[in-house]
Every structure is written in C-alpha cells, then in structure tokens.
Design a protein around this motif. Sequence first.
Motif, PDB file in Angstrom:
ATOM      1  N   TYR A 213      -6.546  -0.183   3.280  1.00  0.00           N
ATOM      2  CA  TYR A 213      -5.610  -0.790   4.149  1.00  0.00           C
ATOM      3  C   TYR A 213      -4.283  -0.163   3.713  1.00  0.00           C
ATOM      4  CZ  TYR A 213      -9.279  -4.324   5.394  1.00  0.00           C
ATOM      5  OH  TYR A 213     -10.177  -4.982   5.422  1.00  0.00           O
ATOM      6  N   ILE A 214      -3.627   0.174   4.763  1.00  0.00           N
ATOM      7  CA  ILE A 214      -2.172   0.687   4.308  1.00  0.00           C
ATOM      8  C   ILE A 214      -1.135   0.054   5.048  1.00  0.00           C
ATOM      9  CG2 ILE A 214      -2.251   2.603   5.941  1.00  0.00           C
ATOM     10  CD1 ILE A 214      -0.690   4.344   4.066  1.00  0.00           C
ATOM     11  N   ARG A 215      -0.055  -0.486   4.527  1.00  0.00           N
ATOM     12  CA  ARG A 215       1.162  -0.864   4.949  1.00  0.00           C
ATOM     13  C   ARG A 215       2.381  -0.272   4.366  1.00  0.00           C
ATOM     14  NH1 ARG A 215      -2.239  -2.545   7.684  1.00  0.00           N
ATOM     15  NH2 ARG A 215      -2.810  -4.435   8.318  1.00  0.00           N
ATOM     16  N   VAL A 216       3.283  -0.147   5.348  1.00  0.00           N
ATOM     17  CA  VAL A 216       4.496   0.549   4.991  1.00  0.00           C
ATOM     18  C   VAL A 216       5.912  -0.553   5.251  1.00  0.00           C
ATOM     19  CG1 VAL A 216       6.132   2.508   5.016  1.00  0.00           C
ATOM     20  CG2 VAL A 216       3.710   2.593   5.185  1.00  0.00           C
ATOM     21  N   ASP A 217       6.658  -0.865   4.205  1.00  0.00           N
ATOM     22  CA  ASP A 217       7.821  -1.757   4.215  1.00  0.00           C
ATOM     23  C   ASP A 217       8.970  -1.138   3.745  1.00  0.00           C
ATOM     24  OD1 ASP A 217       9.660  -3.625   4.604  1.00  0.00           O
ATOM     25  OD2 ASP A 217       8.670  -4.960   3.005  1.00  0.00           O
ATOM     26  N   GLY A 218       9.976  -0.147   4.537  1.00  0.00           N
ATOM     27  CA  GLY A 218      11.074   0.341   3.899  1.00  0.00           C
ATOM     28  C   GLY A 218      10.544   1.517   3.041  1.00  0.00           C
ATOM     29  N   SER A 219      10.757   1.770   2.048  1.00  0.00           N
ATOM     30  CA  SER A 219      10.464   2.847   1.269  1.00  0.00           C
ATOM     31  C   SER A 219       9.201   2.544   0.573  1.00  0.00           C
ATOM     32  CB  SER A 219      11.606   3.361   0.108  1.00  0.00           C
ATOM     33  OG  SER A 219      11.934   2.409  -0.887  1.00  0.00           O
ATOM     34  N   ASN A 220       8.717   1.319   0.363  1.00  0.00           N
ATOM     35  CA  ASN A 220       7.436   0.981  -0.124  1.00  0.00           C
ATOM     36  C   ASN A 220       6.136   1.332   0.760  1.00  0.00           C
ATOM     37  OD1 ASN A 220       8.666  -0.037  -2.533  1.00  0.00           O
ATOM     38  ND2 ASN A 220       9.262  -1.935  -1.234  1.00  0.00           N
ATOM     39  N   VAL A 221       5.231   1.883  -0.089  1.00  0.00           N
ATOM     40  CA  VAL A 221       3.807   2.106   0.587  1.00  0.00           C
ATOM     41  C   VAL A 221       2.814   1.307  -0.215  1.00  0.00           C
ATOM     42  CG1 VAL A 221       2.194   3.650   1.242  1.00  0.00           C
ATOM     43  CG2 VAL A 221       4.715   4.275   1.220  1.00  0.00           C
ATOM     44  N   CYS A 222       2.072   0.550   0.320  1.00  0.00           N
ATOM     45  CA  CYS A 222       1.026  -0.131  -0.206  1.00  0.00           C
ATOM     46  C   CYS A 222      -0.190   0.019   0.290  1.00  0.00           C
ATOM     47  CB  CYS A 222       1.147  -1.783  -0.158  1.00  0.00           C
ATOM     48  SG  CYS A 222       0.007  -2.997  -0.943  1.00  0.00           S
ATOM     49  N   VAL A 223      -1.325   0.389  -0.701  1.00  0.00           N
ATOM     50  CA  VAL A 223      -2.680   0.542  -0.225  1.00  0.00           C
ATOM     51  C   VAL A 223      -3.554  -0.246  -0.940  1.00  0.00           C
ATOM     52  CG1 VAL A 223      -4.512   2.148  -0.030  1.00  0.00           C
ATOM     53  CG2 VAL A 223      -2.228   3.202   0.203  1.00  0.00           C
ATOM     54  N   ALA A 224      -4.132  -1.222  -0.136  1.00  0.00           N
ATOM     55  CA  ALA A 224      -5.058  -2.323  -0.591  1.00  0.00           C
ATOM     56  C   ALA A 224      -6.414  -1.902  -0.465  1.00  0.00           C
ATOM     57  CB  ALA A 224      -4.664  -3.743   0.133  1.00  0.00           C
ATOM     58  N   TYR A 225      -7.245  -2.006  -1.475  1.00  0.00           N
ATOM     59  CA  TYR A 225      -8.558  -1.805  -1.317  1.00  0.00           C
ATOM     60  C   TYR A 225      -9.590  -2.761  -1.731  1.00  0.00           C
ATOM     61  CZ  TYR A 225      -7.340   0.317  -5.805  1.00  0.00           C
ATOM     62  OH  TYR A 225      -7.067   0.523  -6.817  1.00  0.00           O
ATOM     63  N   PHE A 226     -10.608  -2.792  -1.214  1.00  0.00           N
ATOM     64  CA  PHE A 226     -11.890  -3.757  -1.662  1.00  0.00           C
ATOM     65  C   PHE A 226     -12.994  -3.046  -2.435  1.00  0.00           C
ATOM     66  CE2 PHE A 226     -16.219  -5.556  -0.458  1.00  0.00           C
ATOM     67  CZ  PHE A 226     -15.877  -6.914  -1.132  1.00  0.00           C
ATOM     68  N   THR A 227     -13.132  -3.226  -3.388  1.00  0.00           N
ATOM     69  CA  THR A 227     -14.133  -2.557  -4.489  1.00  0.00           C
ATOM     70  C   THR A 227     -15.411  -3.247  -4.926  1.00  0.00           C
ATOM     71  OG1 THR A 227     -13.251  -3.454  -6.855  1.00  0.00           O
ATOM     72  CG2 THR A 227     -12.196  -1.503  -5.782  1.00  0.00           C
ATOM     73  N   ASP A 228     -16.411  -2.434  -5.218  1.00  0.00           N
ATOM     74  CA  ASP A 228     -17.704  -2.962  -5.505  1.00  0.00           C
ATOM     75  C   ASP A 228     -18.159  -2.195  -6.890  1.00  0.00           C
ATOM     76  OD1 ASP A 228     -20.307  -3.742  -6.062  1.00  0.00           O
ATOM     77  OD2 ASP A 228     -21.046  -2.944  -4.022  1.00  0.00           O
ATOM     78  N   LEU A 229     -18.052  -2.513  -8.234  1.00  0.00           N
ATOM     79  CA  LEU A 229     -18.522  -1.946  -9.275  1.00  0.00           C
ATOM     80  C   LEU A 229     -19.878  -2.841  -9.865  1.00  0.00           C
ATOM     81  CD1 LEU A 229     -18.265   0.213 -11.314  1.00  0.00           C
ATOM     82  CD2 LEU A 229     -16.685  -1.312 -12.585  1.00  0.00           C
TER      83      LEU A 229
END
Length: 238
Positions: A213-229
């Motif tokens: 998923y991606i969200r942008v707030d001002g100059s901040n970019v956040c990418v969240a992800y669900f992992t499986d190892l």
Amino acid sequence: VLWKNGVQSRFSEPANYVQIEQLIVDKGNVYVLGKEYTADLVEKYKYWKNGIATNIINSSVPVSGDRVPNRITKMTVANNDVYCIGDEWNTAGTILTAKYWKNAVPTNITIFKDEIFDYISEIQVNGIDISILYNQLNTSTFAQEAKLWKNNTISVLASGNSDFSAEGMVVKDGVEHIVINEEISGSKTKVLYFKDRVKTEITDGSFDVQRSYIRVDGSNVCVAYFTDLDFNYSIKYW
C-alpha cells in the motif's frame, strides 16, 4: 445502515440484500459503494449519496444458463463527482472491457484479455487529469504488466519476463507515486516504488510480499507491505 456518532440511519430497503464495499465522506456528503439484490431479483452495483441511490451496472451478465461477474472495485470523489472503476462484460459474455464511471456514465479504458490477470487497481482524479492504474497479461510473454491509463493515453510502467502487479497510486501536486510488486520467483517478490516513473527498489526479493500500500502526506511517502518468509508473517513499512 449508516451510523454517525452512534445514530443509525437506513439507506436501503430492509428486504434487500446489501453488501457494502466502501465509504467516503467528502465536504459533508456521505458516499457509500456497494451491491444490492433488489425485488426484481437482479443484483446491481450502486452508490448512495446521502442515502439516495444511483445504479451503475448489474453485478453479472447471464450467459448460457450461467452468469459471468462484472466488477466494480473502488470509488473516489472529486469536485462532487463520483468516479468508480472496474470492468464489464458485453451481453454475450465474450468481451470484458475495463471502464471508469463518472456519476454512473461509463468511459472505456481498454479490452481485457484475461479475467484473472487483468484488473484495475486504483484511480486518482486531479483537476482535469484522470489516472487509472491497472494490470494486464501480455499474451506474447504470458507475463503480467503494470500499466497506467491517463486521459486516454496508455503507458506501460513495468514489463518483462517477471509478473508485475500494480498495487497502489497517489497523485499529489502533479507527481505520480506508484507502488508495484515484481514476482521474482514463485515465492519471492520485490516491492518497487516509482516517483514520476523513476524506480526505487524497496525490498530485495528475498521474501514474498503478498500486498503493498502507498500513502503520501506532505513530503513523506510511506509504503506498507505484508510479508511471508517461510510462513513467518509480518507487516512492515518503508
């Protein structure tokens, strides 16, 4: 039903089966996207604005005694207009067309070739610009490509021998922020972030990423992800 500060209001008939997909509150207006199975025994995609329903399309098309499903996957609101994205079969059930609907009026994007690998991920509306992120199978390489439709022009964002899955997009101040997953092998995935088509690799492909998923707030970019190892699941962000 809708609850606002604990107060309930009904926006569908009690006898109808309703499945809600999304809720947006914009400029004091409440928008709800969902499906409703009505008294005529036809299930329809529709949205409600402040409790008033607008039909978009039927949720399926009858073909040879069976039904093939149409899809509406997401809604956004811009300048009091309601935009929905998805795909719809023709009456014969032979052609699947990717579309967006503005206030329930359709615009065709492209013809889909595969109902599993071809699907729309995201829509962003900024002024007169309409950007739609989608995935499509390349019938020559049999790999999935990530594409962007913008104002009737289609661009390929990521393609090759790997399968690419366009996950999310934010367009802010004219800048495109897009996250795409690249399948390295059957159980390994890279998360790729594109800022105006310039690529940054967020993960190295040493584990599987099942969703991002991606969200942008001002100059901040956040990418969240669900992992499986190796069945060790976790949620991370960059």
